[in-house]
Design a protein around this motif. Structure first.
Motif, PDB file in Angstrom:
ATOM      1  N   VAL A   1       0.835  -1.203   0.000  1.00 48.52           N
ATOM      2  CA  VAL A   1       0.000   0.000   0.000  1.00 48.52           C
ATOM      3  C   VAL A   1       0.875   1.261   0.000  1.00 48.52           C
ATOM      4  O   VAL A   1       0.605   2.221  -0.726  1.00 48.52           O
ATOM      5  N   ALA A   2       1.928   1.259   0.792  1.00 54.13           N
ATOM      6  CA  ALA A   2       2.805   2.430   0.872  1.00 54.13           C
ATOM      7  C   ALA A   2       3.406   2.771  -0.474  1.00 54.13           C
ATOM      8  O   ALA A   2       3.579   3.944  -0.815  1.00 54.13           O
ATOM      9  N   ALA A   3       3.732   1.742  -1.268  1.00 53.35           N
ATOM     10  CA  ALA A   3       4.400   1.966  -2.548  1.00 53.35           C
ATOM     11  C   ALA A   3       3.440   2.323  -3.676  1.00 53.35           C
ATOM     12  O   ALA A   3       3.877   2.645  -4.787  1.00 53.35           O
ATOM     13  N   LEU A   4       2.137   2.296  -3.421  1.00 56.67           N
ATOM     14  CA  LEU A   4       1.167   2.598  -4.474  1.00 56.67           C
ATOM     15  C   LEU A   4       1.188   4.060  -4.899  1.00 56.67           C
ATOM     16  O   LEU A   4       0.911   4.377  -6.054  1.00 56.67           O
ATOM     17  N   PHE A   5       1.494   4.951  -3.957  1.00 60.16           N
ATOM     18  CA  PHE A   5       1.235   6.371  -4.181  1.00 60.16           C
ATOM     19  C   PHE A   5       2.474   7.098  -4.695  1.00 60.16           C
ATOM     20  O   PHE A   5       3.115   7.865  -3.991  1.00 60.16           O
ATOM     21  N   GLY A   6       2.797   6.852  -5.941  1.00 58.77           N
ATOM     22  CA  GLY A   6       3.909   7.535  -6.573  1.00 58.77           C
ATOM     23  C   GLY A   6       5.201   6.753  -6.473  1.00 58.77           C
ATOM     24  O   GLY A   6       5.291   5.731  -5.772  1.00 58.77           O
ATOM     25  N   PRO A   7       6.262   7.219  -7.162  1.00 57.82           N
ATOM     26  CA  PRO A   7       7.555   6.517  -7.141  1.00 57.82           C
ATOM     27  C   PRO A   7       8.080   6.382  -5.718  1.00 57.82           C
ATOM     28  O   PRO A   7       7.922   7.286  -4.888  1.00 57.82           O
TER      29      PRO A   7
ATOM     30  N   ILE B   1       9.981   1.503   3.027  1.00 58.95           N
ATOM     31  CA  ILE B   1       9.525   2.266   1.862  1.00 58.95           C
ATOM     32  C   ILE B   1       9.743   3.746   2.136  1.00 58.95           C
ATOM     33  O   ILE B   1       9.273   4.278   3.151  1.00 58.95           O
ATOM     34  N   VAL B   2      10.437   4.401   1.228  1.00 57.83           N
ATOM     35  CA  VAL B   2      10.615   5.858   1.289  1.00 57.83           C
ATOM     36  C   VAL B   2      10.124   6.431  -0.039  1.00 57.83           C
ATOM     37  O   VAL B   2      10.694   6.131  -1.095  1.00 57.83           O
ATOM     38  N   ARG B   3       9.057   7.195   0.010  1.00 59.61           N
ATOM     39  CA  ARG B   3       8.523   7.779  -1.219  1.00 59.61           C
ATOM     40  C   ARG B   3       9.490   8.815  -1.784  1.00 59.61           C
ATOM     41  O   ARG B   3      10.138   9.547  -1.030  1.00 59.61           O
ATOM     42  N   ALA B   4       9.564   8.876  -3.108  1.00 62.62           N
ATOM     43  CA  ALA B   4      10.514   9.775  -3.765  1.00 62.62           C
ATOM     44  C   ALA B   4      10.303  11.223  -3.351  1.00 62.62           C
ATOM     45  O   ALA B   4      11.262  11.984  -3.211  1.00 62.62           O
ATOM     46  N   LYS B   5       9.056  11.605  -3.101  1.00 66.73           N
ATOM     47  CA  LYS B   5       8.787  13.003  -2.737  1.00 66.73           C
ATOM     48  C   LYS B   5       9.305  13.349  -1.341  1.00 66.73           C
ATOM     49  O   LYS B   5       9.429  14.529  -0.998  1.00 66.73           O
ATOM     50  N   ASP B   6       9.594  12.319  -0.527  1.00 63.98           N
ATOM     51  CA  ASP B   6      10.066  12.556   0.840  1.00 63.98           C
ATOM     52  C   ASP B   6      11.583  12.570   0.958  1.00 63.98           C
ATOM     53  O   ASP B   6      12.120  12.769   2.050  1.00 63.98           O
ATOM     54  N   VAL B   7      12.270  12.325  -0.144  1.00 61.49           N
ATOM     55  CA  VAL B   7      13.734  12.411  -0.140  1.00 61.49           C
ATOM     56  C   VAL B   7      14.121  13.869  -0.369  1.00 61.49           C
ATOM     57  O   VAL B   7      13.808  14.456  -1.401  1.00 61.49           O
ATOM     58  N   ARG B   8      14.795  14.452   0.603  1.00 54.77           N
ATOM     59  CA  ARG B   8      15.198  15.865   0.506  1.00 54.77           C
ATOM     60  C   ARG B   8      16.616  15.968  -0.057  1.00 54.77           C
ATOM     61  O   ARG B   8      17.516  15.239   0.373  1.00 54.77           O
ATOM     62  N   LEU B   9      16.786  16.859  -1.001  1.00 54.53           N
ATOM     63  CA  LEU B   9      18.096  17.066  -1.612  1.00 54.53           C
ATOM     64  C   LEU B   9      18.631  18.452  -1.260  1.00 54.53           C
ATOM     65  O   LEU B   9      17.875  19.422  -1.178  1.00 54.53           O
ATOM     66  N   HIS B  10      19.942  18.518  -1.045  1.00 54.59           N
ATOM     67  CA  HIS B  10      20.614  19.785  -0.718  1.00 54.59           C
ATOM     68  C   HIS B  10      21.801  19.958  -1.663  1.00 54.59           C
ATOM     69  O   HIS B  10      22.473  18.993  -2.035  1.00 54.59           O
ATOM     70  N   GLN B  11      22.061  21.185  -1.995  1.00 50.61           N
ATOM     71  CA  GLN B  11      23.166  21.480  -2.908  1.00 50.61           C
ATOM     72  C   GLN B  11      24.488  21.670  -2.167  1.00 50.61           C
ATOM     73  O   GLN B  11      25.549  21.660  -2.790  1.00 50.61           O
ATOM     74  N   LEU B  12      24.406  21.856  -0.842  1.00 47.83           N
ATOM     75  CA  LEU B  12      25.615  22.069  -0.052  1.00 47.83           C
ATOM     76  C   LEU B  12      25.742  20.989   1.019  1.00 47.83           C
ATOM     77  O   LEU B  12      24.738  20.533   1.590  1.00 47.83           O
ATOM     78  N   GLU B  13      26.962  20.600   1.306  1.00 49.08           N
ATOM     79  CA  GLU B  13      27.216  19.589   2.320  1.00 49.08           C
ATOM     80  C   GLU B  13      26.906  20.143   3.708  1.00 49.08           C
ATOM     81  O   GLU B  13      27.122  21.332   3.985  1.00 49.08           O
TER      82      GLU B  13
ATOM     83  N   GLN C   1      23.940  -0.446  -4.922  1.00 46.76           N
ATOM     84  CA  GLN C   1      24.017  -0.826  -6.325  1.00 46.76           C
ATOM     85  C   GLN C   1      22.857  -0.250  -7.135  1.00 46.76           C
ATOM     86  O   GLN C   1      23.023   0.141  -8.278  1.00 46.76           O
ATOM     87  N   GLN C   2      21.680  -0.198  -6.512  1.00 47.11           N
ATOM     88  CA  GLN C   2      20.517   0.253  -7.253  1.00 47.11           C
ATOM     89  C   GLN C   2      20.468   1.778  -7.336  1.00 47.11           C
ATOM     90  O   GLN C   2      21.088   2.496  -6.550  1.00 47.11           O
ATOM     91  N   VAL C   3      19.701   2.250  -8.316  1.00 46.74           N
ATOM     92  CA  VAL C   3      19.482   3.684  -8.486  1.00 46.74           C
ATOM     93  C   VAL C   3      18.250   4.076  -7.676  1.00 46.74           C
ATOM     94  O   VAL C   3      17.232   3.385  -7.700  1.00 46.74           O
ATOM     95  N   PHE C   4      18.330   5.203  -6.949  1.00 49.05           N
ATOM     96  CA  PHE C   4      17.218   5.686  -6.136  1.00 49.05           C
ATOM     97  C   PHE C   4      16.608   6.936  -6.757  1.00 49.05           C
ATOM     98  O   PHE C   4      17.184   7.549  -7.645  1.00 49.05           O
ATOM     99  N   GLN C   5      15.415   7.255  -6.256  1.00 49.65           N
ATOM    100  CA  GLN C   5      14.644   8.345  -6.840  1.00 49.65           C
ATOM    101  C   GLN C   5      14.334   9.419  -5.810  1.00 49.65           C
ATOM    102  O   GLN C   5      14.147   9.126  -4.629  1.00 49.65           O
ATOM    103  N   ALA C   6      14.258  10.654  -6.299  1.00 50.12           N
ATOM    104  CA  ALA C   6      13.822  11.775  -5.470  1.00 50.12           C
ATOM    105  C   ALA C   6      13.009  12.715  -6.343  1.00 50.12           C
ATOM    106  O   ALA C   6      13.302  12.869  -7.540  1.00 50.12           O
ATOM    107  N   ARG C   7      11.991  13.316  -5.760  1.00 44.25           N
ATOM    108  CA  ARG C   7      11.211  14.326  -6.471  1.00 44.25           C
ATOM    109  C   ARG C   7      11.171  15.580  -5.612  1.00 44.25           C
ATOM    110  O   ARG C   7      10.759  15.522  -4.450  1.00 44.25           O
TER     111      ARG C   7
END
Length: 348
Positions: free
Chosen positions: A234-240, A274-286, A315-321
């Motif tokens: 169910v968690a993985a149904l709602f988007g990447p 399960i971590v939805r792609a929209k919940d992965v936060r990206l930063h440009q600075l360390e 090894q696998q590729v991960f997603q973020a939105r």
């Protein structure tokens, strides 16, 4: 009107389509049956409509038994007070729009009142002056609305909709969804809708019923299904989403995104995260606590940007939105953060 389904099972030869399904629909409620192809959604819809003989269980509408397998009771579809809209609309090509709409009114006790309602509904749904046109002269969205009004014309107590918007393009689909929802709510009709689109289910339904391999795996209000999924499925149904198989160590999980604390599973438990792609936060600075990742590709998608990333040791590729319109290039380094409450953890 209400619908009650109890202990419903159904098979096609050796293939089990439904297994011990129980479902209650309240009067005026819109229910979405959500799940992948072959999970039993359309079979359940056809059993409610009476288009399939009931093999096990019983079905009641407004407290009256419509089908009882053990007694051989099978009320014909035309006597169940149900309107059904098919995926392909099933309009009669040799009839005008008006004749299509009036098709189900021949035995209605108040034809003039229903004709007047149809004229008002056509105006509201953007079909004004189309009474004498033929289906092939209409757009897909117009045909969909004609099919919906034809199903509603006899004033059914319950509407059944089988993937009603799947043939429409994205922009038109949203508009027709809104028109359909407004119309169903305005007349107080109960409705059961089959869909494989999670966002459509969240938008349209008062209750979402998630199905998988003939079972109902979770049902509840849209916000409950989305925010508190009962399983990894169910968690993985709602988007990447990103999925990990890990083991709990000292009440925590060591993921490529960093350490995640959890308290519901005992140490050494094998689990799926399960971590939805929209919940992965990206930063440009360390910054402290962030994990470096290599950008594999960047895909602008209008109001958001989709990233494919490779994390250290993974090894696998991960997603973020992300909502920001980044200009990152493939090969660049970004820094990743996943909040603890964004990870859904389930025993494997």
């Amino acid at each position: 009107m209400s619908i009650s389904l109890n202990n419903i099972s159904h098979s096609y030869g050796q293939q089990k389509a439904l297994i011990d399904v129980d479902l209650q629909l309240q009067a005026g409620e819109i229910v979405a049956l959500l799940g992948p192809s072959g999970c039993g959604k359309t079979t359940l819809l056809r059993l409610i409509a009476g288009l399939e003989p009931l093999q096990q269980g019983d079905i009641s509408i407004a407290g009256l038994a419509m089908a009882v397998a053990s007694e051989g009771l099978q009320t014909p579809p035309e006597k169940r007070g149900i309107g059904m809209m098919f995926q392909d609309y099933a309009l009669f090509p040799h009839m005008t729009v008006g004749k299509n709409l009036e098709y189900g009114l021949a035995k209605h006790h108040d034809v003039d009142e229903r004709r007047a309602w149809l004229q008002q509904a056509m105006d509201k749904m953007g079909l004004k002056d189309m009474w004498d046109r033929y289906p092939h002269t209409l757009s897909g969205g117009q045909q969909q609305r004609v099919a919906l009004l034809r199903a509603l014309a006899p004033k059914p107590c319950i509407m059944l909709l089988d993937e009603p918007f799947s043939a429409l393009d994205e922009h038109l689909r949203q508009q027709v969804r809104e028109d359909t929802l407004d119309l169903l709510k305005s007349i107080g009709a109960s409705a059961v809708m089959v869909t494989h689109d999670p966002l459509e289910a969240l938008f349209m339904a008062d209750k979402v019923v998630v199905m998988d391999h003939g079972h109902i795996v979770q049902q509840g209000a849209p916000h409950e299904i989305y925010a508190s999924p009962a399983s990894a499925f169910v968690a993985a149904l709602f988007g990447p989403s990103n999925q990990f198989e890990l083991q709990v160590v000292e009440q925590g999980l060591v993921t490529p995104f960093g350490n995640i604390k959890q308290h519901q599973l005992a140490d050494d438990t094998n689990c799926k995260v399960i971590v939805r792609a929209k919940d992965v936060r990206l930063h440009q600075l360390e910054a402290p606590g962030l994990v470096a990742a290599e950008v594999i590709s960047v895909h602008p998608m209008g109001n958001e940007t989709h990233f494919r990333l490779r994390l250290p040791g993974a090894q696998q590729v991960f997603q973020a939105r992300v909502r920001d319109h980044w200009q990152a290039q493939a090969g660049a380094t970004v820094w990743v953060e996943v909040p603890n409450d964004a990870a859904f953890v389930f025993a494997a």
